[in-house]
Write a protein that holds these residues in place. Structure first.
Motif, PDB file in Angstrom:
ATOM      1  N   ARG A   1      -4.157 -27.214 -61.166  1.00 36.66           N
ATOM      2  CA  ARG A   1      -3.126 -26.171 -61.012  1.00 36.66           C
ATOM      3  C   ARG A   1      -1.797 -26.643 -61.574  1.00 36.66           C
ATOM      4  O   ARG A   1      -1.132 -25.922 -62.335  1.00 36.66           O
ATOM      5  N   ASP A   2      -1.391 -27.860 -61.220  1.00 36.79           N
ATOM      6  CA  ASP A   2      -0.089 -28.375 -61.655  1.00 36.79           C
ATOM      7  C   ASP A   2      -0.046 -28.579 -63.170  1.00 36.79           C
ATOM      8  O   ASP A   2       0.983 -28.308 -63.805  1.00 36.79           O
TER       9      ASP A   2
ATOM     10  N   GLN B   1       0.437 -25.113 -64.713  1.00 43.30           N
ATOM     11  CA  GLN B   1       1.771 -24.578 -64.478  1.00 43.30           C
ATOM     12  C   GLN B   1       2.847 -25.338 -65.251  1.00 43.30           C
ATOM     13  O   GLN B   1       3.800 -24.733 -65.751  1.00 43.30           O
ATOM     14  N   HIS B   2       2.698 -26.653 -65.359  1.00 44.50           N
ATOM     15  CA  HIS B   2       3.729 -27.469 -66.009  1.00 44.50           C
ATOM     16  C   HIS B   2       3.697 -27.374 -67.526  1.00 44.50           C
ATOM     17  O   HIS B   2       4.713 -27.620 -68.186  1.00 44.50           O
TER      18      HIS B   2
ATOM     19  N   VAL C   1       4.421 -19.324 -66.906  1.00 44.50           N
ATOM     20  CA  VAL C   1       3.239 -18.828 -66.218  1.00 44.50           C
ATOM     21  C   VAL C   1       3.543 -18.616 -64.744  1.00 44.50           C
ATOM     22  O   VAL C   1       4.241 -19.413 -64.113  1.00 44.50           O
ATOM     23  N   THR C   2       3.077 -17.520 -64.207  1.00 45.58           N
ATOM     24  CA  THR C   2       3.321 -17.196 -62.795  1.00 45.58           C
ATOM     25  C   THR C   2       2.001 -16.913 -62.100  1.00 45.58           C
ATOM     26  O   THR C   2       1.156 -16.187 -62.619  1.00 45.58           O
TER      27      THR C   2
ATOM     28  N   ASN D   1       1.256 -20.779 -53.766  1.00 41.84           N
ATOM     29  CA  ASN D   1       0.906 -21.974 -54.529  1.00 41.84           C
ATOM     30  C   ASN D   1       0.030 -22.921 -53.711  1.00 41.84           C
ATOM     31  O   ASN D   1      -0.935 -23.492 -54.214  1.00 41.84           O
TER      32      ASN D   1
ATOM     33  N   ALA E   1      -2.951 -14.567 -62.904  1.00 46.15           N
ATOM     34  CA  ALA E   1      -1.720 -15.128 -63.467  1.00 46.15           C
ATOM     35  C   ALA E   1      -1.311 -14.434 -64.759  1.00 46.15           C
ATOM     36  O   ALA E   1      -2.145 -13.953 -65.536  1.00 46.15           O
TER      37      ALA E   1
ATOM     38  N   LYS F   1       1.463 -14.873 -68.189  1.00 44.50           N
ATOM     39  CA  LYS F   1       2.337 -15.768 -68.935  1.00 44.50           C
ATOM     40  C   LYS F   1       3.742 -15.176 -68.986  1.00 44.50           C
ATOM     41  O   LYS F   1       3.978 -14.081 -68.474  1.00 44.50           O
TER      42      LYS F   1
END
Length: 383
Positions: free
Chosen positions: A150-151, A154-155, A160-161, A208, A224, A226
């Protein structure tokens, strides 16, 4: 031999990734979600990242859920929360074969990423493979094989949400874990987990945080968007469909067992002859020793390990470590022991009254234990 071959393959893959400069537009990056298995260690599923490079003919899975079982201090480190997990690249075919043999379904979500985003994610994984970077202290709730994926997503994908609610409002970590334990027919494992894991499990999860479990990361990635509001998932495939053979048990089995024991103890306590009194003293002492040892274990897990989820454990209200000491004096019952039993009785009544208001959800199977402890403590105070 199998471990040696796996090591050589992983070394070859990591070396190739470290020195090669693939065209990132030829990369295909996917989130792989493996369905829960029948055993406790696999009951919550698994997540990994798959990177396919068509120019170099490589198909690699990056797996954050690996550890060295051959470590001579494995069990000691595992109990104390000091076991190192690490990122391990492995051929996709071997990864797939393992889960097929376990009859666990595999779902792939190909991510909608630009060339720059693919390259950034690959570089992050390469950095993560270098030296001590590959190791991390596993935490079931906040730092595991799923949260690491996940991280990374996201990073390395700007904007991205993953903010769509994945669980009903107020759902806790414990609620989420209970679903899997109940579906997997693991009532005794559920009892043990509820015993060892403290009140930090009982606060509502954020969106999260709810993605610490593979199925919920899958849902989060599905929903999700972008930064340009396009879906994060380019396409979704079921690579392998299967369900493991489960032997579900009634989730109330521990409650039934402890209730039967409590009723038997209650009936035996009415046996007024000398033999009955002696027998009850033996039973009471065993009860004090067991609950005292459980209390010592809970304190150890709280203060002497790195398992943050074991902190602030309200099971210590009924599993008092001091019961261990009282058990040695139950036969002579000096004045201080009688006072102790009076205190213990009132404490158990308080626990019963506050049961549903405590900041920790106690397993209902412990209810008969608390009731019979209160009953016997009063009897031991005034006899």
């Amino acid at each position: 031999m199998r471990h040696f071959i796996s090591f050589v393959l992983a070394l070859a893959i990591s070396t190739s990734l470290a020195f090669g400069q693939p065209d990132s537009c030829r990369l295909r990056i996917s989130v792989i979600t493996c369905a829960p298995g029948a055993e406790l260690y696999s009951l919550f599923g698994h997540t990994a990242l798959r990177i396919t490079d068509s120019t170099r003919h490589q198909d690699v899975v990056f797996n954050y859920g690996t550890f060295d079982f051959s470590d001579p201090d494995f069990y000691s480190k595992f109990v104390r929360g000091k076991l190192d997990y690490f990122l391990n690249p492995e051929p996709f075919d071997g990864f797939m074969q393992f889960y097929q043999e376990e009859q666990r379904g595999i779902t792939e979500q190909e991510l909608n990423m630009t060339c720059a985003e693919k390259q950034a994610l690959l570089e992050a994984l390469k950095t993560n493979l270098q030296g001590s970077n590959k190791y991390y202290k596993y935490d079931f709730l906040f730092d595991n094989c799923t949260s690491r994926v996940r991280d990374q997503v996201q990073h390395n994908i700007p904007g991205v949400t993953m903010q769509a609610p994945l669980v009903p409002e107020g759902t806790t970590f414990r609620n989420m874990i209970h679903v899997y334990l109940d579906n997997g027919g693991q009532p005794w494992s559920k009892l043990g987990i509820d015993l060892l894991l403290g009140s930090r499990m009982d606060r509502p999860v954020t969106v999260n945080e709810s993605m610490f479990l593979p199925d919920y990361l899958l849902k989060g990635v599905d929903s999700a968007k972008k930064g340009d509001k396009t879906p994060l998932v380019l396409q979704k495939k079921q690579l392998f469909s299967a369900s493991p053979d489960l032997s579900p048990q009634n989730k109330h089995v521990p409650l039934i067992v402890f209730s039967v024991i409590a009723v038997v103890v209650l009936l035996l306590s009415q046996w007024k002859q000398k033999a009955g009194t002696t027998l009850m003293l033996i039973i009471d002492s065993i009860g004090l020793y067991v609950t005292g040892l459980v209390g010592v274990l809970l304190l150890f897990m709280w203060f002497c390990t790195d398992h943050v989820a074991c902190a602030a454990n309200y099971n210590l209200l009924w599993a008092l470590p001091t019961n261990l000491l009282a058990g040695f004096f139950i036969y002579k019952r000096p004045t201080w022991v009688r006072k102790y039993f009076l205190y213990l009785a009132f404490l158990q009544i308080a626990v019963l009254v506050a049961w549903i208001f405590l900041p920790q959800q106690l397993n209902i199977a412990f209810l008969p234990v608390v009731i019979i402890t209160a009953w016997r403590s009063f009897q031991l105070t005034f006899k």
